[in-house]
Structure formats: C-alpha cells, structure tokens
Design a protein around this motif. Structure first.
Motif, short mmCIF file in Angstrom:
data_model
loop_
_atom_site.label_atom_id
_atom_site.label_comp_id
_atom_site.label_asym_id
_atom_site.label_seq_id
_atom_site.Cartn_x
_atom_site.Cartn_y
_atom_site.Cartn_z
N UNK A 1 0.82 -1.21 0.00
CA UNK A 1 0.00 0.00 0.00
C UNK A 1 0.86 1.26 0.00
N UNK A 2 0.25 2.34 -0.44
CA UNK A 2 0.88 3.65 -0.42
C UNK A 2 -0.03 4.59 0.36
N UNK A 3 0.54 5.29 1.33
CA UNK A 3 -0.22 6.18 2.21
C UNK A 3 0.39 7.57 2.15
N UNK A 4 -0.37 8.52 1.67
CA UNK A 4 0.07 9.91 1.60
C UNK A 4 -0.49 10.67 2.79
N UNK A 5 0.37 11.27 3.59
CA UNK A 5 -0.09 12.10 4.69
C UNK A 5 -0.50 13.47 4.14
N UNK A 6 -1.77 13.81 4.33
CA UNK A 6 -2.29 15.10 3.87
C UNK A 6 -2.33 16.08 5.02
N UNK B 1 5.49 10.45 9.56
CA UNK B 1 5.45 11.18 8.30
C UNK B 1 4.83 12.54 8.53
N UNK B 2 5.24 13.49 7.70
CA UNK B 2 4.71 14.85 7.74
C UNK B 2 3.82 15.07 6.53
N UNK B 3 2.97 16.11 6.54
CA UNK B 3 2.16 16.39 5.36
C UNK B 3 3.01 16.48 4.09
N UNK B 4 2.60 15.73 3.07
CA UNK B 4 3.34 15.67 1.81
C UNK B 4 4.21 14.45 1.67
N UNK B 5 4.41 13.69 2.75
CA UNK B 5 5.22 12.47 2.69
C UNK B 5 4.37 11.28 2.25
N UNK B 6 4.98 10.41 1.45
CA UNK B 6 4.32 9.20 0.96
C UNK B 6 5.02 7.98 1.54
N UNK B 7 4.27 7.12 2.22
CA UNK B 7 4.82 5.88 2.75
C UNK B 7 4.34 4.70 1.91
N UNK B 8 5.27 3.86 1.47
CA UNK B 8 4.94 2.64 0.73
C UNK B 8 5.31 1.49 1.64
N UNK B 9 4.34 0.66 1.98
CA UNK B 9 4.50 -0.29 3.08
C UNK B 9 4.08 -1.69 2.64
N UNK B 10 4.82 -2.69 3.11
CA UNK B 10 4.47 -4.09 2.86
C UNK B 10 3.36 -4.49 3.84
N UNK B 11 2.19 -3.92 3.62
CA UNK B 11 1.08 -4.04 4.56
C UNK B 11 0.32 -5.35 4.42
N UNK B 12 0.56 -6.07 3.34
CA UNK B 12 -0.05 -7.38 3.20
C UNK B 12 0.67 -8.43 4.00
N UNK B 13 1.98 -8.35 4.00
CA UNK B 13 2.80 -9.37 4.68
C UNK B 13 2.89 -9.13 6.17
N UNK B 14 2.94 -7.85 6.60
CA UNK B 14 3.21 -7.56 8.00
C UNK B 14 2.00 -6.95 8.70
N UNK B 15 1.79 -7.40 9.91
CA UNK B 15 0.73 -6.86 10.76
C UNK B 15 1.00 -5.38 11.01
N UNK B 16 -0.03 -4.57 10.97
CA UNK B 16 0.14 -3.14 11.17
C UNK B 16 -1.13 -2.54 11.74
#
Length: 278
Positions: A182-187, A232-247
C-alpha cells in the motif's frame, strides 16, 4: 539524500522526491521482503497539502462517505473495497464520480493517478502503475480513498492480504497476485498520535490470529511482537508491505483530524503492471 535506515526492527528506505535516481528496484525489494517500507519525503509540498485539507474539511456529505466501525472514530471519502456492502455494478457507477473528485482535490497536474504513479514507477522501473480495471473495458476501480481519523481514531492490527476472503474482491482477485502492498500519503497530521505501526509478525505464520472482521479488537495481542513506528509529515508518501506484516494506526490524540490518502496495490497476473485501488 537517499538512505537506508533501521526503524525498530524494520529496514526502511528514505528518499527525497524527486531525487529517486538509482532506486528503480526499491519496490521490488519491498515485495521480496528486503525492505519493509519506503518513505518518500516531500512527495507534495506542505502548501499543497494545506490547501487539500481546507477542501476536505468542507466536503461533508457532498462526497461519497464510507464509515469505519463506530469505535474506530474514522471514515473514508470514497468507497473502501473492504467495507463494500453493495454490488460492484453500483461501485463502478460511483467510482467515476469519486475519481473526478480525487483528481480535482490536488489539481490536474498533480492528480494522484499522474503524480503518485510517477513516484511509484520511479521506484519500480520495470512496471506501470494504474487504477485496477473494472468489469467493463471503460471502468476502473477508485484509485485511492481519503481517510479521516478524528480524536481517538485508530485502526486495529490487521493484514491487508485478505483479497481472497472477501466477496467484494471476487473480481479483483482474478486480476492480481495475492500479495498486497500500500501507499499512504499524509495530507494533514493530527496534534499527535496517528502513526503507522508495523509489527514483526508475518501473515504467512499468523493469518488465522488476525483475520480482519472489521471489529473492535483482534484475537491476538501484538505487544509480543517487535514494532516499528513510521512517522510522516504532510506531503510524505509511505509505501508499506502491509499485506505481509501486521500493522495498525495508533490512536489520534487531539482534535486535529488525521487526513491521509491510501491506495492498495498488487502486481497484475497478465502484464508488467501494478493495479491500484482504494
């Protein structure tokens, strides 16, 4: 400057947009388990995110809204596929309207389907990123959804690799490989809290303990696993292995809403592409 860093137990690549030269295999490394997360700093400017927050705060019922279970104190703009209770035919009728809204939220030249995919493709240089195709040739899934987390809002620990377990994924699961990231953008950031916490808990070994029933409490206690808190701060994009790892999303503290845009993605079964959806 781009750098690899250790955050808790997790291997994380941190890059500053647009300086992604030499990182064309980063997402491939994420899929292979070498990296657990990639943080793209300054994917959007702070001023762009401030303007987007202003639009989100006055959107109200004018935008399609999906609600998390009540204890989560959180909601979506757009239709989250996990929480879909209607037919896919109705979903795609609404998807066209919401995709237009999503594009307008950031402006045509910086729309997620253009700008976010540009970033993803720079970190995964051999494949194309695009919204997942729909039931008919002229349809596509919502590229992403917007999430609002109010005071005390959170998401309990879960895996994202559940696409074969939910009726709403019957079509999409025929198009993509089962490993979701997944990709999560902090707005908009809250006063405090709201971080994404990643546990050293692999879905292959613990899937039955954390089946996501969209309920208040999961079956197991994640405190027994090492964790990594991603900030993350506003404008940062996190790409995370969210399928494999518990979060999970840590509870929001204070009255400022945590606004993020989230897109799930997985490799296509038929072409060199990754399909994205909300």
């Amino acid at each position: 400057m781009n750098r690899h860093k250790q955050i808790g137990w997790a291997n994380v690549l941190e890059v500053n947009w647009p300086n992604t030269d030499g990182q064309g295999t980063a997402i491939k490394q994420l899929r292979e388990g070498v990296l657990q997360a990639i943080i793209v700093r300054n994917a959007y400017s702070v001023s762009e995110m401030h303007k987007a927050v202003g639009k989100l705060e006055i959107a109200g019922e004018s935008v399609q809204t999906t609600y998390f279970p009540k204890p989560f104190k959180s909601w979506f703009y757009g239709q989250n596929l996990n929480l879909l209770r209607q037919s896919l035919h109705s979903y795609f009728q609404e998807a066209d309207t919401f995709n237009v809204y999503l594009e307008a939220l950031f402006g045509e030249d910086r729309s997620p389907s253009k700008h976010i995919t540009q970033i993803l493709e720079s970190l995964d240089s051999t494949i194309e990123y695009l919204p997942a195709p729909g039931l008919d040739f002229d349809q596509s899934y919502m590229f992403a959804t917007i999430r609002g987390h109010g005071e005390g809002g959170y998401i309990p620990p879960h895996f994202d690799n559940e696409i074969h377990n939910r009726p709403s994924y019957q079509h999409l699961s025929t198009l993509v490989k089962p490993n979701v990231y997944s990709a999560v953008l902090t707005i908009g950031a809250p006063d405090s809290g709201g971080e994404l916490e990643l546990f050293n808990c692999n879905q292959a070994e613990h899937a039955k303990e954390y089946v996501n029933y969209d309920s208040d409490q999961p079956a197991g206690a994640p405190s027994r696993f090492e964790s990594a808190v991603l900030t993350s701060a506003p404008g940062d994009l996190m790409i995370v292995d969210s399928g494999r790892y518990l979060h999970r999303v840590v509870p929001v503290v204070g009255t400022k809403t945590r606004w993020v845009m989230c897109s799930f993605m997985a490799e296509s079964l038929e072409r060199p592409a990754a399909y994205c959806w909300g």
